[in-house]
Scaffold this motif. Structure first.
Motif, PDB file in Angstrom:
ATOM      1  N   LEU A  83       0.832  -1.210   0.000  1.00  0.00           N
ATOM      2  CA  LEU A  83       0.000   0.000   0.000  1.00  0.00           C
ATOM      3  C   LEU A  83       0.865   1.258   0.000  1.00  0.00           C
ATOM      4  N   VAL A  84       1.788   1.344   0.957  1.00  0.00           N
ATOM      5  CA  VAL A  84       2.613   2.547   1.082  1.00  0.00           C
ATOM      6  C   VAL A  84       3.516   2.708  -0.132  1.00  0.00           C
ATOM      7  N   ASN A  85       4.023   1.594  -0.639  1.00  0.00           N
ATOM      8  CA  ASN A  85       4.937   1.646  -1.784  1.00  0.00           C
ATOM      9  C   ASN A  85       4.258   2.171  -3.044  1.00  0.00           C
ATOM     10  N   SER A  86       2.939   2.140  -3.073  1.00  0.00           N
ATOM     11  CA  SER A  86       2.219   2.690  -4.219  1.00  0.00           C
ATOM     12  C   SER A  86       2.179   4.221  -4.175  1.00  0.00           C
ATOM     13  N   TYR A  87       2.572   4.781  -3.038  1.00  0.00           N
ATOM     14  CA  TYR A  87       2.593   6.237  -2.890  1.00  0.00           C
ATOM     15  C   TYR A  87       4.011   6.784  -2.771  1.00  0.00           C
ATOM     16  N   VAL A  88       4.918   6.040  -2.125  1.00  0.00           N
ATOM     17  CA  VAL A  88       6.307   6.476  -1.966  1.00  0.00           C
ATOM     18  C   VAL A  88       7.236   5.304  -2.299  1.00  0.00           C
ATOM     19  N   ASN A  89       8.486   5.632  -2.590  1.00  0.00           N
ATOM     20  CA  ASN A  89       9.457   4.612  -2.960  1.00  0.00           C
ATOM     21  C   ASN A  89      10.120   4.048  -1.703  1.00  0.00           C
ATOM     22  N   LEU A  90       9.670   2.891  -1.250  1.00  0.00           N
ATOM     23  CA  LEU A  90      10.215   2.270  -0.041  1.00  0.00           C
ATOM     24  C   LEU A  90      11.508   1.519  -0.364  1.00  0.00           C
ATOM     25  N   LYS A  91      12.449   1.566   0.587  1.00  0.00           N
ATOM     26  CA  LYS A  91      13.698   0.823   0.461  1.00  0.00           C
ATOM     27  C   LYS A  91      13.895  -0.055   1.684  1.00  0.00           C
ATOM     28  N   LYS A  92      14.374  -1.257   1.457  1.00  0.00           N
ATOM     29  CA  LYS A  92      14.582  -2.212   2.538  1.00  0.00           C
ATOM     30  C   LYS A  92      15.610  -1.668   3.535  1.00  0.00           C
ATOM     31  N   SER A  93      15.325  -1.830   4.831  1.00  0.00           N
ATOM     32  CA  SER A  93      16.254  -1.410   5.889  1.00  0.00           C
ATOM     33  C   SER A  93      16.118  -2.405   7.033  1.00  0.00           C
ATOM     34  N   GLY A  94      17.005  -3.391   7.084  1.00  0.00           N
ATOM     35  CA  GLY A  94      16.874  -4.445   8.084  1.00  0.00           C
ATOM     36  C   GLY A  94      15.598  -5.229   7.853  1.00  0.00           C
ATOM     37  N   ASN A  95      14.806  -5.376   8.897  1.00  0.00           N
ATOM     38  CA  ASN A  95      13.525  -6.081   8.771  1.00  0.00           C
ATOM     39  C   ASN A  95      12.402  -5.160   8.316  1.00  0.00           C
ATOM     40  N   ASN A  96      12.716  -3.873   8.187  1.00  0.00           N
ATOM     41  CA  ASN A  96      11.692  -2.888   7.861  1.00  0.00           C
ATOM     42  C   ASN A  96      11.963  -2.220   6.518  1.00  0.00           C
ATOM     43  N   PHE A  97      11.183  -1.189   6.213  1.00  0.00           N
ATOM     44  CA  PHE A  97      11.355  -0.398   4.999  1.00  0.00           C
ATOM     45  C   PHE A  97      11.388   1.081   5.369  1.00  0.00           C
ATOM     46  N   LYS A  98      12.161   1.863   4.592  1.00  0.00           N
ATOM     47  CA  LYS A  98      12.301   3.282   4.875  1.00  0.00           C
ATOM     48  C   LYS A  98      11.994   4.108   3.633  1.00  0.00           C
ATOM     49  N   ALA A  99      11.647   5.382   3.882  1.00  0.00           N
ATOM     50  CA  ALA A  99      11.431   6.325   2.783  1.00  0.00           C
ATOM     51  C   ALA A  99      11.392   7.733   3.363  1.00  0.00           C
ATOM     52  N   ASN A 100      11.506   8.727   2.489  1.00  0.00           N
ATOM     53  CA  ASN A 100      11.224  10.093   2.924  1.00  0.00           C
ATOM     54  C   ASN A 100       9.741  10.178   3.249  1.00  0.00           C
ATOM     55  N   CYS A 101       9.421  10.844   4.339  1.00  0.00           N
ATOM     56  CA  CYS A 101       8.017  10.913   4.762  1.00  0.00           C
ATOM     57  C   CYS A 101       7.166  11.594   3.689  1.00  0.00           C
ATOM     58  N   PRO A 102       6.049  10.996   3.313  1.00  0.00           N
ATOM     59  CA  PRO A 102       5.182  11.608   2.297  1.00  0.00           C
ATOM     60  C   PRO A 102       4.354  12.771   2.836  1.00  0.00           C
ATOM     61  N   PHE A 103       4.410  12.987   4.160  1.00  0.00           N
ATOM     62  CA  PHE A 103       3.547  13.998   4.765  1.00  0.00           C
ATOM     63  C   PHE A 103       4.270  15.294   5.126  1.00  0.00           C
ATOM     64  N   HIS A 104       5.593  15.311   4.986  1.00  0.00           N
ATOM     65  CA  HIS A 104       6.328  16.556   5.185  1.00  0.00           C
ATOM     66  C   HIS A 104       7.631  16.492   4.398  1.00  0.00           C
ATOM     67  N   GLU A 105       8.213  17.647   4.132  1.00  0.00           N
ATOM     68  CA  GLU A 105       9.452  17.696   3.359  1.00  0.00           C
ATOM     69  C   GLU A 105      10.636  17.331   4.250  1.00  0.00           C
ATOM     70  N   GLU A 106      11.522  16.492   3.735  1.00  0.00           N
ATOM     71  CA  GLU A 106      12.729  16.125   4.465  1.00  0.00           C
ATOM     72  C   GLU A 106      13.766  15.582   3.491  1.00  0.00           C
ATOM     73  N   LYS A 107      15.030  15.666   3.886  1.00  0.00           N
ATOM     74  CA  LYS A 107      16.124  15.169   3.050  1.00  0.00           C
ATOM     75  C   LYS A 107      16.575  13.781   3.483  1.00  0.00           C
ATOM     76  N   THR A 108      16.492  13.522   4.803  1.00  0.00           N
ATOM     77  CA  THR A 108      16.914  12.229   5.338  1.00  0.00           C
ATOM     78  C   THR A 108      15.693  11.389   5.680  1.00  0.00           C
ATOM     79  N   PRO A 109      15.595  10.162   5.175  1.00  0.00           N
ATOM     80  CA  PRO A 109      14.405   9.331   5.431  1.00  0.00           C
ATOM     81  C   PRO A 109      14.147   9.118   6.923  1.00  0.00           C
TER      82      PRO A 109
END
Length: 607
Positions: free
Chosen positions: A16-42
């Motif tokens: 679901l989330v990956n259809s809105y933002v580009n998720l990247k694997k990080s350990g057992n989880n996934f990371k991305a820049n927050c879709p709800f505010h501007e940021e440079k570091t995920p």
């Protein structure tokens, strides 16, 4: 399986989330820049094992698939339910069809009423209203954007117009735009007034505000409460501001329609109006679901200042009995950055913006923290020359300063010391500082093993965490008086969006009966399920104690989950490593505080 459970079973949060933002694997989880505010570091993390998401950045919020859609599309729970049902191919029962049709009819009536008012504004009848807008500096673009209108003098102009189109008179009365008199006759509710349509967050017109253009009193009136409109739960111009509020992660709240309207005309598009003197709890909740960076810029007269203090007490729950109010780390970190803009020269926001927009911007930028505002207000409310007055001031400020960030407390203590003419050491001694500076607990995440990162007393956490959420809702259902202390409970601590939504609606409702008429079918099923669960007889004093114990247990559970997410998702080479290791250490410290609070509540006797 309920409709909600079926939607969850068919919807994977990563997909679901990956259809809105580009998720990247990080350990057992996934990371991305927050879709709800501007940021440079995920800082946005999705946890598949929990089917949850969380922003560790400016948003400092999280949840499940429903809350994600609510944030992404800026919609309410019922709309998120519809979106996810359509996406997953689950058929859902519409909100009670009778109520749904009724509400749609009321919205249609309001839309046509707004068209009528706008037509009257540009007609010969609207000359006085147009001149008023011109004198106030409102241009045509702003007038059209806000759909400003005019209600003429005639007794039933709007009523006749709507009847000709085919609308039912009883529905007009229910919409609040037609008033029925004791003799059985009816007439237009708004007459000889400038009309401000009030929209919901989907930009549907749900009510109106009217400003008298004669000497009629009151100066302002609003649509009375209807099935689709309650002044206490809505904010003027929020439909136009919500996107900017989220992108800027900041909101400025003013009092009146003209204040908000003028702000938008001059480019300040994160401004909303409370449509009255004091903010309500419902309005505060709606704002805090969008941002924690909030500036109050209410009118500078005495009534406006008193209204600010009243809202700090009743709606923001800042002044008053705070013995069980313990903010979570995440609430404090992102937490309420509430400030008060003090406007110079006695001008209200509308006047100041029109005369000097740069000065307005400066006033907002230099808004003082709410604690400083409260300290300044003590002098006009208490006799600070007397020992009793000084004691009262200290009693008011102690819990407020205790909850301030550690590094800011000394500043407030010194400010209070100067006002009360007391030694700052004496004041400091009376303020319990249970927090320890975060650098005392610096450590690497690699050194924190599972047992260290989850230092939670087993006795505090039950085996069935869903039952803990249910128990809290059950307590309120059976003992509505507990609503008075429910502000200490953050909805985020509940596991599921449906329970969060139910809790929030329950706290805001007048009764279970009124709540049942408002709930969509999926939440009605959940409510019915809860009301059938047994609750052992309990008196109000024991219930308060049990309720506060539940709150503490839920916060501990919440913090534990935050720790696990951080430790599982963050790698030592990440840019955010140093910041997040400090967060884990502070969470450990917070857990110890909560265990102490839990034991204190167990021993406490209520009067």
């Amino acid at each position: 399986m309920t409709t909600l459970d079926e939607i969850k079973s068919r919807t994977d949060i990563v997909e679901l989330v990956n259809s809105y933002v580009n998720l990247k694997k990080s350990g057992n989880n996934f990371k991305a820049n927050c879709p709800f505010h501007e940021e440079k570091t995920p800082s946005f993390i999705v946890t598949p094992s929990r089917q949850s998401w969380r922003c560790f950045g400016a948003c400092a919020t999280g949840g499940d698939i429903f809350s994600f859609i609510m944030h992404q599309h800026q919609v309410e729970f019922k709309d998120a339910l519809t979106i996810l049902a359509d996406r997953s191919g689950v058929s859902i029962e519409r909100q009670d069809s009778k109520n749904y049709d009724r509400d749609e009819s009321l919205i249609a009536i309001n839309k046509e009423a707004a068209n009528y008012f706008q037509a009257c504004l540009v007609s010969n009848q609207g000359t006085v209203a147009r001149q008023y807008l011109k004198n106030r500096g409102v241009n045509e673009i702003t007038s059209e954007t806000f759909q400003i209108g005019f209600s003429p003098k005639e007794r039933d102009g709007l009523k006749s117009h709507l009847l000709k189109i085919g609308f039912d008179e009883e529905m007009m009365i229910l919409a609040g735009i037609i008033r029925k008199w004791e003799d059985g006759n009816s007439s237009d509710f708004f007459r000889q007034r400038l009309i401000f349509p009030i929209h919901n967050q989907k930009s549907q017109i749900i009510g109106f505000g009217g400003r008298s253009l004669t000497n009629n009193s009151p100066k302002y009136i609003n649509t009375p409460a209807t099935p689709i409109f309650d002044k206490r739960s809505n904010l003027y111009a929020l439909n136009l501001s919500q996107e900017t509020i989220r992108s800027q992660n900041s909101v400025t709240i003013v009092e009146g329609y003209m204040d908000a309207l003028t702000a938008h005309q001059f480019g300040f598009r994160n401004v909303v109006a409370s449509m009255g003197t004091a903010l309500t709890e419902q309005q505060v909740f709606k704002i805090r679901s969008m941002t924690n960076d909030i500036i109050l810029a209410l009118d500078p007269d005495t009534a406006g200042q008193e209204a600010t203090l009243r809202s700090l007490e009743s709606s923001w729950k800042i002044i008053g009995d705070q013995r069980a109010s313990s903010s979570t780390f995440f609430q404090q970190r992102s937490t309420l950055k509430l400030k008060i803009a003090v406007l110079e020269n006695g001008m209200d926001p509308d006047e100041l913006i029109r005369k000097n927009p740069i000065e307005w911007e400066k006033s907002v930028e230099q808004a003082k923290p709410y604690i400083s505002f409260i300290i300044d207000a003590l002098e006009s409310r208490l006799n600070l020359d007397s020992s009793d007055g000084k004691t009262q001031a200290l009693e008011i400020m102690r819990p407020i300063i205790q909850k301030a960030p550690f590094l800011e407390q000394d500043g407030y203590i010194n400010k209070l010391s100067t006002l009360l003419e007391l030694n700052p050491q004496a004041i400091r001694a009376g303020i319990s500082q249970s927090k320890t500076p975060q650098n005392t607990y610096r450590r690497t995440i690699n050194s924190i093993n599972s047992s260290q990162s989850q230092e939670i007393s087993k006795k505090l956490i039950g085996s069935n965490e869903r039952s803990l959420d249910e128990h809290v809702i059950l307590l309120i259902l059976n003992l509505p008086d507990l609503k008075s202390i429910a502000h200490n409970l953050s909805p985020e601590w509940l596991k599921n969006s449906e329970d969060r939504e139910l809790l929030e609606r329950l706290i805001q409702s007048d009764s279970i009966q009124s709540l049942e008429t408002e709930l969509e079918p999926s939440l009605k099923i959940r409510l019915d399920d809860l009301t059938k669960k047994p609750l052992e007889p309990i008196d109000i004093h024991s219930a308060k104690k049990a309720f506060q114990q539940c709150i503490l247990r839920m916060e501990i559970r919440y913090i534990k989950e935050m720790q696990e997410i951080i430790i599982n998702a963050i790698q030592p080479e990440d840019e955010t490593f140093n910041n997040l290791e400090n967060q884990v250490a502070e969470l450990n410290n917070r857990i110890k505080e909560l265990e102490t609070s839990f034991n204190d509540v167990r021993k406490e006797k209520y009067n």
